[in-house]
Structures are given as structure tokens and as C-alpha cells.
Design a protein around this motif. Structure first.
Motif, PDB file in Angstrom:
ATOM      1  N   LEU A  17       0.644   0.145   1.325  1.00 37.28           N
ATOM      2  CA  LEU A  17       0.354   0.114  -0.109  1.00 37.28           C
ATOM      3  C   LEU A  17       1.334  -0.788  -0.857  1.00 37.28           C
ATOM      4  O   LEU A  17       0.941  -1.560  -1.741  1.00 37.28           O
ATOM      5  N   THR A  18       2.605  -0.715  -0.509  1.00 36.87           N
ATOM      6  CA  THR A  18       3.588  -1.582  -1.171  1.00 36.87           C
ATOM      7  C   THR A  18       3.399  -3.039  -0.756  1.00 36.87           C
ATOM      8  O   THR A  18       3.554  -3.943  -1.583  1.00 36.87           O
ATOM      9  N   LEU A  19       3.053  -3.266   0.492  1.00 33.79           N
ATOM     10  CA  LEU A  19       2.813  -4.644   0.951  1.00 33.79           C
ATOM     11  C   LEU A  19       1.588  -5.245   0.272  1.00 33.79           C
ATOM     12  O   LEU A  19       1.579  -6.434  -0.077  1.00 33.79           O
ATOM     13  N   LEU A  20       0.562  -4.458   0.087  1.00 28.43           N
ATOM     14  CA  LEU A  20      -0.645  -4.956  -0.588  1.00 28.43           C
ATOM     15  C   LEU A  20      -0.362  -5.306  -2.040  1.00 28.43           C
ATOM     16  O   LEU A  20      -0.952  -6.241  -2.595  1.00 28.43           O
ATOM     17  N   THR A  21       0.554  -4.571  -2.653  1.00 26.26           N
ATOM     18  CA  THR A  21       0.968  -4.905  -4.022  1.00 26.26           C
ATOM     19  C   THR A  21       1.656  -6.267  -4.054  1.00 26.26           C
ATOM     20  O   THR A  21       1.394  -7.089  -4.941  1.00 26.26           O
ATOM     21  N   LEU A  22       2.516  -6.508  -3.067  1.00 24.12           N
ATOM     22  CA  LEU A  22       3.172  -7.818  -2.967  1.00 24.12           C
ATOM     23  C   LEU A  22       2.155  -8.921  -2.666  1.00 24.12           C
ATOM     24  O   LEU A  22       2.272 -10.043  -3.177  1.00 24.12           O
ATOM     25  N   GLU A  23       1.163  -8.597  -1.849  1.00 16.42           N
ATOM     26  CA  GLU A  23       0.120  -9.572  -1.547  1.00 16.42           C
ATOM     27  C   GLU A  23      -0.690  -9.919  -2.789  1.00 16.42           C
ATOM     28  O   GLU A  23      -1.107 -11.073  -2.983  1.00 16.42           O
ATOM     29  N   LEU A  24      -0.914  -8.941  -3.642  1.00 17.56           N
ATOM     30  CA  LEU A  24      -1.625  -9.191  -4.903  1.00 17.56           C
ATOM     31  C   LEU A  24      -0.844 -10.158  -5.787  1.00 17.56           C
ATOM     32  O   LEU A  24      -1.424 -11.067  -6.405  1.00 17.56           O
ATOM     33  N   MET A  25       0.469  -9.973  -5.844  1.00 13.17           N
ATOM     34  CA  MET A  25       1.310 -10.900  -6.608  1.00 13.17           C
ATOM     35  C   MET A  25       1.304 -12.293  -5.976  1.00 13.17           C
ATOM     36  O   MET A  25       1.304 -13.309  -6.682  1.00 13.17           O
ATOM     37  N   SER A  26       1.286 -12.327  -4.649  1.00 15.02           N
ATOM     38  CA  SER A  26       1.207 -13.613  -3.954  1.00 15.02           C
ATOM     39  C   SER A  26      -0.089 -14.338  -4.309  1.00 15.02           C
ATOM     40  O   SER A  26      -0.103 -15.553  -4.521  1.00 15.02           O
ATOM     41  N   TYR A  27      -1.169 -13.592  -4.389  1.00 12.64           N
ATOM     42  CA  TYR A  27      -2.463 -14.178  -4.786  1.00 12.64           C
ATOM     43  C   TYR A  27      -2.387 -14.727  -6.208  1.00 12.64           C
ATOM     44  O   TYR A  27      -2.934 -15.795  -6.500  1.00 12.64           O
ATOM     45  N   PHE A  28      -1.698 -14.003  -7.081  1.00 17.81           N
ATOM     46  CA  PHE A  28      -1.556 -14.451  -8.470  1.00 17.81           C
ATOM     47  C   PHE A  28      -0.849 -15.805  -8.537  1.00 17.81           C
ATOM     48  O   PHE A  28      -1.226 -16.675  -9.333  1.00 17.81           O
ATOM     49  N   ASP A  63      -3.521   5.197  15.445  1.00 15.81           N
ATOM     50  CA  ASP A  63      -2.079   5.018  15.236  1.00 15.81           C
ATOM     51  C   ASP A  63      -1.615   3.610  15.600  1.00 15.81           C
ATOM     52  O   ASP A  63      -0.581   3.151  15.109  1.00 15.81           O
ATOM     53  N   ASP A  64      -2.370   2.941  16.464  1.00 15.91           N
ATOM     54  CA  ASP A  64      -2.002   1.577  16.851  1.00 15.91           C
ATOM     55  C   ASP A  64      -2.300   0.566  15.751  1.00 15.91           C
ATOM     56  O   ASP A  64      -1.932  -0.604  15.868  1.00 15.91           O
ATOM     57  N   LEU A  65      -2.976   1.005  14.697  1.00 15.24           N
ATOM     58  CA  LEU A  65      -3.236   0.114  13.572  1.00 15.24           C
ATOM     59  C   LEU A  65      -1.977  -0.185  12.771  1.00 15.24           C
ATOM     60  O   LEU A  65      -2.019  -0.979  11.829  1.00 15.24           O
ATOM     61  N   THR A  66      -0.869   0.439  13.132  1.00 13.84           N
ATOM     62  CA  THR A  66       0.396   0.114  12.463  1.00 13.84           C
ATOM     63  C   THR A  66       0.768  -1.357  12.648  1.00 13.84           C
ATOM     64  O   THR A  66       1.600  -1.881  11.904  1.00 13.84           O
ATOM     65  N   CYS A  67       0.131  -2.001  13.628  1.00 14.29           N
ATOM     66  CA  CYS A  67       0.389  -3.433  13.830  1.00 14.29           C
ATOM     67  C   CYS A  67      -0.015  -4.243  12.600  1.00 14.29           C
ATOM     68  O   CYS A  67       0.501  -5.346  12.379  1.00 14.29           O
ATOM     69  N   THR A  68      -0.940  -3.707  11.781  1.00  9.17           N
ATOM     70  CA  THR A  68      -1.380  -4.443  10.595  1.00  9.17           C
ATOM     71  C   THR A  68      -0.269  -4.575   9.562  1.00  9.17           C
ATOM     72  O   THR A  68      -0.207  -5.568   8.833  1.00  9.17           O
ATOM     73  N   SER A  69       0.610  -3.586   9.487  1.00  2.29           N
ATOM     74  CA  SER A  69       1.729  -3.699   8.542  1.00  2.29           C
ATOM     75  C   SER A  69       2.702  -4.780   8.999  1.00  2.29           C
ATOM     76  O   SER A  69       3.226  -5.544   8.173  1.00  2.29           O
ATOM     77  N   ASP A  70       2.940  -4.871  10.305  1.00  2.00           N
ATOM     78  CA  ASP A  70       3.804  -5.941  10.821  1.00  2.00           C
ATOM     79  C   ASP A  70       3.189  -7.311  10.523  1.00  2.00           C
ATOM     80  O   ASP A  70       3.895  -8.252  10.165  1.00  2.00           O
ATOM     81  N   ALA A  71       1.871  -7.411  10.676  1.00  3.62           N
ATOM     82  CA  ALA A  71       1.192  -8.674  10.411  1.00  3.62           C
ATOM     83  C   ALA A  71       1.296  -9.069   8.941  1.00  3.62           C
ATOM     84  O   ALA A  71       1.515 -10.243   8.609  1.00  3.62           O
ATOM     85  N   LEU A  72       1.163  -8.097   8.061  1.00  5.87           N
ATOM     86  CA  LEU A  72       1.245  -8.393   6.631  1.00  5.87           C
ATOM     87  C   LEU A  72       2.669  -8.769   6.227  1.00  5.87           C
ATOM     88  O   LEU A  72       2.876  -9.628   5.362  1.00  5.87           O
ATOM     89  N   ILE A  73       3.654  -8.154   6.854  1.00  6.86           N
ATOM     90  CA  ILE A  73       5.049  -8.536   6.600  1.00  6.86           C
ATOM     91  C   ILE A  73       5.269  -9.989   7.009  1.00  6.86           C
ATOM     92  O   ILE A  73       5.917 -10.767   6.291  1.00  6.86           O
ATOM     93  N   ILE A  74       4.737 -10.368   8.162  1.00  6.70           N
ATOM     94  CA  ILE A  74       4.857 -11.757   8.623  1.00  6.70           C
ATOM     95  C   ILE A  74       4.222 -12.706   7.623  1.00  6.70           C
ATOM     96  O   ILE A  74       4.814 -13.729   7.252  1.00  6.70           O
TER      97      ILE A  74
END
Length: 328
Positions: A17-28, A63-74
């Protein structure tokens, strides 16, 4: 076990949720290309995770979907205009090599995102450290005409920072697409610490270690400016939240986690001060893996010793009780 799984899922959800907020700002600031970059990273990481798990004869679970948070951080550590192929390779490397080769989700010793960043830095360093200015929006397949160095690069070399405090808070300066939104990062840090979704000790240690040296060995003549700019440049705040304080990596006890973060904050600041190395904290976080393992090993020994002491105490009490019962 079920309680641990639920906690892991809640942590992942908080982080996302926090990463998606940062992604929204990145889109802006950077437009649709930043969203496409994030989607490519998530897709590449998910496919790499599925294939890796299949090859290891394990069943893929939610539970293996946690890889998506690592991908978004990258994605958020990269320039929005980086080549999609480089981003995809970085995510595959993070999941296959940095994560699953060394034990997978249950036994992680590296931050996959940090390892991927260092890998790209050593392979495509120039492309990784070139950015567009904020509000310069590039199409999905367009190439920008003008690229600039990050504000961190300029500050490290010259000690100058030409943006206002308001621009700093909003992230209106050149740098990694998700690591410059200082106000959002500060809010995310508070929320995640309050919910215990990141290591409080590691975060505080990183920030205090950086702040202490920024004041007593300032990069520039003004100690207050040295403190402020040292915390907002070189991905310090972003890395403190999402890499150093990753509960999968950091020591469990806040006492040990604090010194782990402190060492990373101090060493990364020294590298920036002496070598002007951009985003040194990510590199130091990877290099300090043996320190993390040492703290975790110490924690395990303490837990085992405490458990043995408790078992001996219980056994002794039982023997005393039986002796008292026989004497009566």
C-alpha cells in the motif's frame, strides 16, 4: 504457524500500500512510463518466482506473491526511463539469484531489491544513474531527449542543493522515481513502524547514524543543511524504510537491529563523504549481510540458552515438588 503466515501477509499488504502511494506520485511526475515500468517489473518477478518454485518441486502459494513488493521496490529505485529489458533482467536476477538460490522466502539473507540494484549498477551504471527532470513525461516507447544527473550526484560532488524545502517534501527534484518523495516516505515510515511492518530498531539506527555523522562531520559548512540534505539524498530515507528495515532481513530484536542499521547508516555516509558514491546505502546494505547473519546467530544462541534455562528451572521445580510430596 498460522499466526505467522497471517502476520507475513499483513506486512506484505502494508508494504504494498505504501509502495503504491509512491508509485502514484511517480506517475504524477513521470507519466505512464513509470506505471508500465512497475508492471513489467512485477510481471517479470512473478514469472521468475513461479518458474523457480516449480523447478524446486514446491507448490506456488499466495504467500509467494511477496515477490511483487520486491519488484515494485526495484521499479521505484530506477529512473522511470530505464530500458524495460534492464528492469526485467534485474527483477529476474533478484528473485532467482538473490532470493531463491539462497533459501527462498523462508530463509532470506539478502534484500532482493538491493542485490538487483547493485547488479544493474555494476552492469549498466550509466543508464541507471541518468534521469529526466520531474514533470518531463515520456511515452511508453519514447526515448527522452535530455537526461540529467540526480540531485544526489550534484550534492555529493559540489555540496550544492538548489531546491526549496517545499520541493524537497514533494519530491520535485531529479532522482529515482520513488525515492525522492520525502513527505510520503516519512509518512510511510511512521505508519509501517506503528504497525510493526518494518524493523523499528533498524530504521532508527540508520537515520540516527546518518544524522549524527552529518552533523559532526558535515558535507558542507552548514550543519543543519548537511543534516537535511544527507537524509533526503542518496536514497537514504527510501532504503532505510524498504531495504535496511525489511523484517525478513533485519535482526528480530530492536536492540540488535538498531546497531545493524546504525552501522549501515554510518558506513554509507562515510562512503558518500569520502568517495561521493551515489546511493551508497544500497551497496552497504548488501555488503553488511554477514553482520546481519552474525546478529541473527547471536539471537538464536540467546533464545536457545533462555529456553534451556527455562526447561532446567521447570525440571528443578518439578523435582522439588515431588520431593516435598514424598516427605509429607
Amino acid at each position: 504457524m498460522l499466526k505467522k503466515v497471517r502476520k507475513e501477509r499483513h506486512i506484505w499488504l502494508d508494504i504494498m500500500l505504501t509502495l503504491l502511494t509512491l508509485e502514484l506520485m511517480s506517475y504524477f511526475y513521470y507519466g505512464i512510463r513509470s506505471v508500465v515500468l512497475a508492471a513489467i517489473c512485477i510481471t517479470a518477478a512473478s514469472l521468475a518466482e513461479i518458474i523457480s518454485i516449480r523447478l524446486m518441486d514446491r507448490k506456488f502459494s499466495a504467500d509467494d506473491l511477496t515477490c511483487t513488493s520486491d519488484a515494485l521496490i526495484i521499479a521505484l529505485m530506477f529512473p522511470a526511463i530505464i530500458d524495460y529489458k534492464i528492469a526485467a533482467i534485474a527483477c529476474i536476477f533478484a528473485i532467482v539469484v538473490a532470493k531463491n538460490v539462497f533459501g527462498g522466502r523462508i530463509n532470506m539473507i539478502f534484500s532482493p531489491a538491493a542485490v538487483a540494484y547493485v547488479f544493474v549498477l555494476t552492469s549498466w551504471g550509466r543508464k541507471l544513474l541518468q534521469y529526466t527532470e520531474p514533470h518531463v513525461k515520456t511515452g511508453i516507447f519514447e526515448k527522452p531527449e535530455v537526461l540529467v544527473n540526480s540531485v544526489s550526484h550534484t550534492f555529493n560532488l559540489t555540496g550544492t542543493f538548489k531546491h526549496s524545502d517545499f520541493e524537497i517534501l514533494l519530491g520535485n527534484f531529479s532522482g529515482p522515481s520513488g525515492a525522492v518523495s520525502i513527505l510520503l516516505l516519512a509518512v510511510a515510515a511512521v505508519v509501517l513502524m506503528f504497525r510493526r511492518s518494518i524493523s523499528v530498531g533498524a530504521f532508527l539506527g540508520t537515520i540516527l547514524g546518518t544524522a549524527f555523522f552529518a552533523v559532526f562531520t558535515p558535507v558542507i559548512s552548514s550543519k543543519s543543511d548537511s543534516l537535511k540534505y544527507s537524509l533526503v539524498t542518496n536514497m537514504v530515507l527510501f532504503a532505510a524504510v524498504y531495504i535496511v528495515s525489511d523484517v525478513r532481513i533485519a535482526p528480530k530484536r530492536d536492540y540488535y537491529a538498531f546497531f545493524y542499521g546504525l552501522f549501515i547508516g554510518v558506513f554509507s555516509y562515510v562512503i558518500v563523504l569520502t568517495g561521493a558514491k551515489e546511493n551508497a546505502i544500497v551497496i552497504v546494505a548488501v555488503l553488511f549481510t554477514p553482520v546481519t547473519l552474525g546478529f541473527k546467530n547471536l539471537e538464536k544462541k540467546i533464545e536457545n540458552a533462555t529456553q534451556e534455562h527455562q526447561e532446567e528451572f521447570i525440571k528443578s521445580e518439578r523435582i522439588n515438588f515431588e520431593e516435598d510430596a514424598l516427605s509429607e
